[in-house]
Design an enzyme around this catalytic site. Sequence first.
Site, PDB file in Angstrom:
ATOM      1  N   CYS A   2      66.421  26.213  61.969  1.00 29.05           N
ATOM      2  CA  CYS A   2      65.921  24.984  62.610  1.00 29.05           C
ATOM      3  C   CYS A   2      67.055  23.961  62.765  1.00 29.05           C
ATOM      4  O   CYS A   2      68.039  23.998  62.054  1.00 29.05           O
ATOM      5  CB  CYS A   2      64.833  24.352  61.748  1.00 29.05           C
ATOM      6  SG  CYS A   2      63.489  25.457  61.394  1.00 29.05           S
ATOM      7  N   ARG A  27      71.948  27.275  66.987  1.00 25.15           N
ATOM      8  CA  ARG A  27      71.472  27.600  65.634  1.00 25.15           C
ATOM      9  C   ARG A  27      70.328  28.600  65.687  1.00 25.15           C
ATOM     10  O   ARG A  27      69.966  29.182  64.661  1.00 25.15           O
ATOM     11  CB  ARG A  27      71.030  26.321  64.907  1.00 25.15           C
ATOM     12  CG  ARG A  27      72.137  25.317  64.691  1.00 25.15           C
ATOM     13  CD  ARG A  27      71.598  23.970  64.227  1.00 25.15           C
ATOM     14  NE  ARG A  27      70.955  24.059  62.946  1.00 25.15           N
ATOM     15  CZ  ARG A  27      71.597  23.910  61.768  1.00 25.15           C
ATOM     16  NH1 ARG A  27      72.905  23.695  61.775  1.00 25.15           N
ATOM     17  NH2 ARG A  27      70.975  23.995  60.613  1.00 25.15           N
ATOM     18  N   TRP A  73      62.870  27.495  64.110  1.00 23.06           N
ATOM     19  CA  TRP A  73      63.058  28.936  63.936  1.00 23.06           C
ATOM     20  C   TRP A  73      61.941  29.341  62.983  1.00 23.06           C
ATOM     21  O   TRP A  73      61.988  29.036  61.786  1.00 23.06           O
ATOM     22  CB  TRP A  73      64.435  29.219  63.339  1.00 23.06           C
ATOM     23  CG  TRP A  73      64.832  30.638  63.282  1.00 23.06           C
ATOM     24  CD1 TRP A  73      65.310  31.406  64.307  1.00 23.06           C
ATOM     25  CD2 TRP A  73      64.816  31.502  62.131  1.00 23.06           C
ATOM     26  NE1 TRP A  73      65.596  32.668  63.863  1.00 23.06           N
ATOM     27  CE2 TRP A  73      65.291  32.759  62.542  1.00 23.06           C
ATOM     28  CE3 TRP A  73      64.449  31.326  60.803  1.00 23.06           C
ATOM     29  CZ2 TRP A  73      65.408  33.849  61.672  1.00 23.06           C
ATOM     30  CZ3 TRP A  73      64.572  32.398  59.933  1.00 23.06           C
ATOM     31  CH2 TRP A  73      65.029  33.647  60.368  1.00 23.06           C
ATOM     32  N   ASN A  99      63.404  21.123  58.153  1.00 23.09           N
ATOM     33  CA  ASN A  99      64.165  22.373  58.173  1.00 23.09           C
ATOM     34  C   ASN A  99      64.164  22.884  56.741  1.00 23.09           C
ATOM     35  O   ASN A  99      64.605  22.204  55.825  1.00 23.09           O
ATOM     36  CB  ASN A  99      65.601  22.121  58.650  1.00 23.09           C
ATOM     37  CG  ASN A  99      66.435  23.394  58.654  1.00 23.09           C
ATOM     38  OD1 ASN A  99      65.905  24.488  58.472  1.00 23.09           O
ATOM     39  ND2 ASN A  99      67.734  23.254  58.861  1.00 23.09           N
ATOM     40  N   GLY A 100      63.643  24.104  56.524  1.00 25.68           N
ATOM     41  CA  GLY A 100      63.599  24.660  55.165  1.00 25.68           C
ATOM     42  C   GLY A 100      62.247  25.311  54.929  1.00 25.68           C
ATOM     43  O   GLY A 100      61.468  25.531  55.849  1.00 25.68           O
ATOM     44  N   GLU A 480      81.350  46.070  60.986  1.00 26.55           N
ATOM     45  CA  GLU A 480      81.301  44.848  61.793  1.00 26.55           C
ATOM     46  C   GLU A 480      81.055  45.186  63.262  1.00 26.55           C
ATOM     47  O   GLU A 480      80.279  44.521  63.943  1.00 26.55           O
ATOM     48  CB  GLU A 480      82.604  44.068  61.619  1.00 26.55           C
ATOM     49  CG  GLU A 480      82.816  42.907  62.566  1.00 26.55           C
ATOM     50  CD  GLU A 480      81.728  41.833  62.526  1.00 26.55           C
ATOM     51  OE1 GLU A 480      80.891  41.871  61.605  1.00 26.55           O
ATOM     52  OE2 GLU A 480      81.706  40.980  63.427  1.00 26.55           O
ATOM     53  N   LYS A 484      77.979  43.722  65.496  1.00 26.40           N
ATOM     54  CA  LYS A 484      78.152  43.028  66.780  1.00 26.40           C
ATOM     55  C   LYS A 484      77.267  43.658  67.846  1.00 26.40           C
ATOM     56  O   LYS A 484      76.573  42.976  68.590  1.00 26.40           O
ATOM     57  CB  LYS A 484      79.621  43.084  67.216  1.00 26.40           C
ATOM     58  CG  LYS A 484      80.517  42.172  66.438  1.00 26.40           C
ATOM     59  CD  LYS A 484      80.413  40.720  66.843  1.00 26.40           C
ATOM     60  CE  LYS A 484      79.748  39.727  65.951  1.00 26.40           C
ATOM     61  NZ  LYS A 484      79.625  39.796  64.559  1.00 26.40           N
ATOM     62  N   GLU A 487      73.409  43.135  67.091  1.00 27.63           N
ATOM     63  CA  GLU A 487      72.854  41.767  67.062  1.00 27.63           C
ATOM     64  C   GLU A 487      72.865  41.101  68.440  1.00 27.63           C
ATOM     65  O   GLU A 487      72.082  40.191  68.685  1.00 27.63           O
ATOM     66  CB  GLU A 487      73.561  40.901  66.032  1.00 27.63           C
ATOM     67  CG  GLU A 487      74.941  40.424  66.375  1.00 27.63           C
ATOM     68  CD  GLU A 487      75.454  39.429  65.332  1.00 27.63           C
ATOM     69  OE1 GLU A 487      74.691  38.633  64.779  1.00 27.63           O
ATOM     70  OE2 GLU A 487      76.670  39.473  65.063  1.00 27.63           O
ATOM     71  N   HIS A 503      77.684  63.626  55.196  1.00 23.63           N
ATOM     72  CA  HIS A 503      76.707  63.568  54.092  1.00 23.63           C
ATOM     73  C   HIS A 503      75.368  63.029  54.582  1.00 23.63           C
ATOM     74  O   HIS A 503      74.699  62.279  53.881  1.00 23.63           O
ATOM     75  CB  HIS A 503      77.258  62.675  52.969  1.00 23.63           C
ATOM     76  CG  HIS A 503      78.538  63.182  52.382  1.00 23.63           C
ATOM     77  ND1 HIS A 503      78.612  64.287  51.586  1.00 23.63           N
ATOM     78  CD2 HIS A 503      79.812  62.738  52.541  1.00 23.63           C
ATOM     79  CE1 HIS A 503      79.871  64.517  51.252  1.00 23.63           C
ATOM     80  NE2 HIS A 503      80.621  63.583  51.803  1.00 23.63           N
ATOM     81  N   LYS A 602      72.368  30.895  63.794  1.00 18.01           N
ATOM     82  CA  LYS A 602      73.797  30.807  63.510  1.00 18.01           C
ATOM     83  C   LYS A 602      74.038  30.483  62.037  1.00 18.01           C
ATOM     84  O   LYS A 602      74.997  30.938  61.447  1.00 18.01           O
ATOM     85  CB  LYS A 602      74.446  29.709  64.362  1.00 18.01           C
ATOM     86  CG  LYS A 602      75.948  29.577  64.163  1.00 18.01           C
ATOM     87  CD  LYS A 602      76.678  30.845  64.542  1.00 18.01           C
ATOM     88  CE  LYS A 602      78.166  30.751  64.322  1.00 18.01           C
ATOM     89  NZ  LYS A 602      78.830  32.059  64.561  1.00 18.01           N
TER      90      LYS A 602
HETATM   91  C1  AGP Z   1      77.378  37.507  62.359  1.00 15.74           C
HETATM   92  O1  AGP Z   1      77.692  37.731  63.718  1.00 15.74           O
HETATM   93  C2  AGP Z   1      75.995  36.945  62.156  1.00 15.74           C
HETATM   94  N1  AGP Z   1      75.795  35.763  62.928  1.00 15.74           N
HETATM   95  C3  AGP Z   1      75.645  36.777  60.704  1.00 15.74           C
HETATM   96  O2  AGP Z   1      75.696  38.050  60.091  1.00 15.74           O
HETATM   97  C4  AGP Z   1      76.561  35.820  59.891  1.00 15.74           C
HETATM   98  O3  AGP Z   1      77.828  36.386  59.741  1.00 15.74           O
HETATM   99  C5  AGP Z   1      75.934  35.628  58.510  1.00 15.74           C
HETATM  100  O4  AGP Z   1      74.671  34.999  58.676  1.00 15.74           O
HETATM  101  C6  AGP Z   1      76.803  34.790  57.564  1.00 15.74           C
HETATM  102  O5  AGP Z   1      77.002  33.504  58.112  1.00 15.74           O
HETATM  103  P1  AGP Z   1      78.087  32.536  57.409  1.00 15.74           P
HETATM  104  O6  AGP Z   1      79.438  33.168  57.612  1.00 15.74           O
HETATM  105  O7  AGP Z   1      77.941  31.236  58.129  1.00 15.74           O
HETATM  106  O8  AGP Z   1      77.739  32.455  55.957  1.00 15.74           O
END
Ligand code: AGP
Length: 607
Positions: A2, A27, A73, A99-100, A480, A484, A487, A503, A602
Amino acid sequence: MCGIVGYCGPRVVSQVLIEGLRRLEYRGYDSAGISIADSQQFTTVKKTGKIKELSAAVPEDIQGLSGIGHTRWATHGEVNDTNAHPHLDGSGKVVIVHNGIIENYEALKSKLKSQGTVFVSETDSEVISHLIAQYYEGDLEHAVIKVLPLLKGTYGLAVMHTSEPGKIVGARNGSPLVLGIGDHEMFIASDVTAILQYTKEAVYLNDGELVAMTKDGYKTFDINNNEISKQIEQINWEIEQIEKDGFPHFMEKEIYEQVASIKRAFTGRLSLDTASGHLGGLDMLPQELHSIERVKIIAAGTSYYASLIAAYLIERIARIPATAELSSEVRYKNPIVERNSLYFAVSQSGETADTLYAMRELQRKGAKVLGVCNVVGSTIARESNGGVYLHSGPEIAVASTKAFTSQLTIFYIFTLILARMRHMAFEDGLEFIKGLQSVPSHIEQILSKTDELQSLARKYYKHTNVLFLGRGLNYPVALEGALKLKEISYIHAEGYSAAEIKHGPIALINEETPSLFIVPDDALRDKVISNMKEVKARKGPLIAFAVEGDTEVAEIADDVFFVPKANELMYPFLMVIPSQVFAYYCAIELGRDVDQPRNLAKSVTVE
Ligand code: AGP
């Protein structure tokens, strides 16, 4: 997560709120709303969907003295207009945005209902508006201070009351809030991107702190109603940095920014005179650094994959035991904090709840935890026992790219410092520095060939499953790369150690499941080629990211993308770039919302 924005002042309140919410879109959200206070009442507009739909629904002629806005969110209650914020009490005199997560909201809600309160939404947040109305006796901050102890859980809160138009009360516990100080105007927001175009003077609230603000000033309190003074800090970002600058997406802009952001991360931190490095924020004497017997890193998501590379590199090059663990696991495993251990909490946003709470748990047990963050003034940065900022500039796209390579840069420098304090020879240190300083130009070369990656994406984007495979230092790069792709394109992708494929995962191999191998010309190259052949023998489509001139890999793979030859330790920097670009173009082909992928945020400020 949020987003909150609030404003008191002479500007057109609805415009400030809508523009602020636009800045917070990155966000992640699924609905949004604003509430504007004039001298008698609130005008509240809230809708599912994007800010542009909300903006179209806001009447042109609203006059206001103050206002609050929110991007939601969803955590409790489905995505619909009623559950969108702001939320009002039954009388319409109190309005809040939150937010929370209020973990005890059901008990609070049933008690309020037994007293005759009528709820209109399914959210946890709505209880807050009813409670504040119940406790209000003419002073909004006092009502809020009375209510907060009843709430179990996390909040970033902004509240208004019709009896005090022009005033906003904010409160923070676990979800960030920053004040923006203007000239006869005041702002409050979840992060500085919402206020940067108006002011560079910021006050960051800590957990358990509140603010009562009007256009002419503000007062900050602690949860016990003691007035406190807070430092005014300068925001060190420029408005241009949160614009797309001609790129179609923030993600593409931030991929290209890596040439500059990596340079920024190592400039002034490498010394050819000592063949070592310097990280001011570590704030540790050489004797302290020398006494380190193990390094432990906690992080989430992409930051965790950067941390895995860091741990591997520290152990291999500095010869100190090093591990990286998921923050969410560390927090609840009752971790053992050993003497002479140095911990790092790695977080681009500096607000990730999993990492923040794990850091606090480690600190409670006596650990020294250094923060590696990008957002200056973020909670993890402020609560850590020192640390280093990435200075990679604001990362707006939900998918992290430049923060990842800047995190690597910081840990490569840290590894060099430790190694040169122990056994690494001067000339090896110079070699390491030369390798690191070559990374930006190598990335420039890679980014000059993105058309090849676009063609690759156009060939493979219709697949619904993809495996990413790498070994050693490049195994986390495979993880990673898979993250990418999944997501932002929503294609199911999994990263594995290339050796691990036999395995189990090899059962997935068929003509519909491409395998993307990361094959640098390092000591494990031949092993990876063997793994590639195991896949080929089962007719699995083969993609390879390899080193220029590697004709053997080119013959085996169906498609190959070459990166420049480099110091073998530097290949994680080089191999992650094509992974980012490949994922970007797959998402484009699929018409995805690249910068704000569905369901994602984000900054994940909830557990
Ligand atoms: C990565 O592309 C994602 N947006 C997500 O995995 C992110 O890396 C993760 O939420 C950690 O965020 P931070 O680095 O702000 O702690």
